[in-house]
Enzyme design. Sequence first.
Site, PDB file in Angstrom:
ATOM      1  N   GLU A 149       7.600 -40.250 -31.427  1.00  0.00           N
ATOM      2  CA  GLU A 149       7.152 -41.395 -30.630  1.00  0.00           C
ATOM      3  C   GLU A 149       6.244 -42.361 -31.396  1.00  0.00           C
ATOM      4  O   GLU A 149       5.079 -42.569 -31.028  1.00  0.00           O
ATOM      5  CB  GLU A 149       6.438 -40.903 -29.363  1.00  0.00           C
ATOM      6  N   GLU A 177      12.054 -34.214 -25.350  1.00  0.00           N
ATOM      7  CA  GLU A 177      11.020 -34.042 -24.327  1.00  0.00           C
ATOM      8  C   GLU A 177      11.548 -34.561 -22.999  1.00  0.00           C
ATOM      9  O   GLU A 177      12.183 -35.618 -22.942  1.00  0.00           O
ATOM     10  CB  GLU A 177       9.729 -34.801 -24.669  1.00  0.00           C
TER      11      GLU A 177
END
Length: 449
Positions: free
Chosen positions: A167, A352
């Site tokens: 991320e 995720e």
Amino acid sequence: MTGRFLFPADFVWGAATSAYQIEGSPLADGAGPSIWQRYAHTPGMMANGDHGDVACDHYRRYRSDVQLMKALGLQSYRFSINWARVLPEGTGRINPAGLDFYSRLVDTLLEHGIVPNATLFHWDLPAALDDRGGWLNRDSAHWFAEYAEVLFKALDDRVPMWATLNEPWVVTDGGYLHGTLAPGHRNLYEAPIAAHNLMRASGAAIQAYRGVGRHQVGVVFNIEPKYPASERADDVAATVRAHAYMNQQFADPALLGSYPPQLKECFGDAWPDFPASDFGLTRQKVDFVGINYYTRAVVRDDPAQSPLRASPVRQPNRTHTETGWEVYEQGLIDTLAAFAQRYGHTPLYITENGAAFYDPPVVEGDTLDDPLRVDYLRRHLRALHKAMADGANVKGYYAWSLLDNLEWSLGFAKRFGLVHVDFATQKRTPKASARFYAQVIASGGASLG
């Protein structure tokens, strides 16, 4: 069970964590400090003054945590490595004790039949490198490649999956633009530079892997699909800007070797003219891409919001998590379709997916029921199955998170875990969602309905 939601036999079922959120012992055995240790101990930065000095104490309890994973039936475990634990100054000297921790963790996973999936950078830059400019320094790409090569040489014989970054959008948006995450900067001009150097670093690490690695390497992006609040041209244009900023700013240089033009529109004179030669570095062949999906955003034009001139609109009559995120599983289907359309059919993993909901206190002997989390997982796994039936090239799924943990600057109050952690005693208690997920894994998805 009807088998209606059966997944392929070779589909990978796992769960994920990150180093600073669970390990604790940040300076143990010769480790150096990270920007998150520094940030967490800066007054006013963390909810309730929380910090990761103990967290889930995974550094000392990893063996029993791996036994927990085995009991759930996990086939793979996605974890991250604390850069400063291995290279205390970020470059140069290797800390053998820090490297040995990850070697022991990997060996323990393999002993229990669990495939290790390692992420090199999940936000915890060594503080020593931040003192040298951190991601604002172009040398950061070389620092990262050096660190990556140390790990590849030490662990690639036993770790078949590597991700360079987790991320990068969060790193720059929270850490360099809005100051809500480490290192806590608020600077419009810094954010694009940090973002670009992160992608140069990812490319440099992939190059390093091609020299010494023998398995798979990729990168992980958080994708939040954007939908216009209305058909008004201003709202549609704002949605395009928000999508370019969050979902294309990192994937485009990694997979296409360019940036979307909307970024120059958003940042104006804060957007640099990057050397064309940089994109030969950012665009490296990846073996897979990880997608972290949690929610969507409905977007409206908002001239007061710099730099995007866009803001999200909370949707009424919808379930929202404790972090304020709308539960919207259709967004996962839309994300996977849009990603393939723009970038091709690179193998994907959902690295995720999960939700923070209020969990009642644990009472000895009682079941810890978390029906909203179970519902969230069921809905998203069914959506994933549909996306794969429609052609999405998804090879595995990692629930976030294995354990309740330190939710960054939100502290310990937001619980994402399949397993409840009493942070005072470190007792682990599997929730109903853990049992639900274990049934999904054991049945290959058939228990979904």
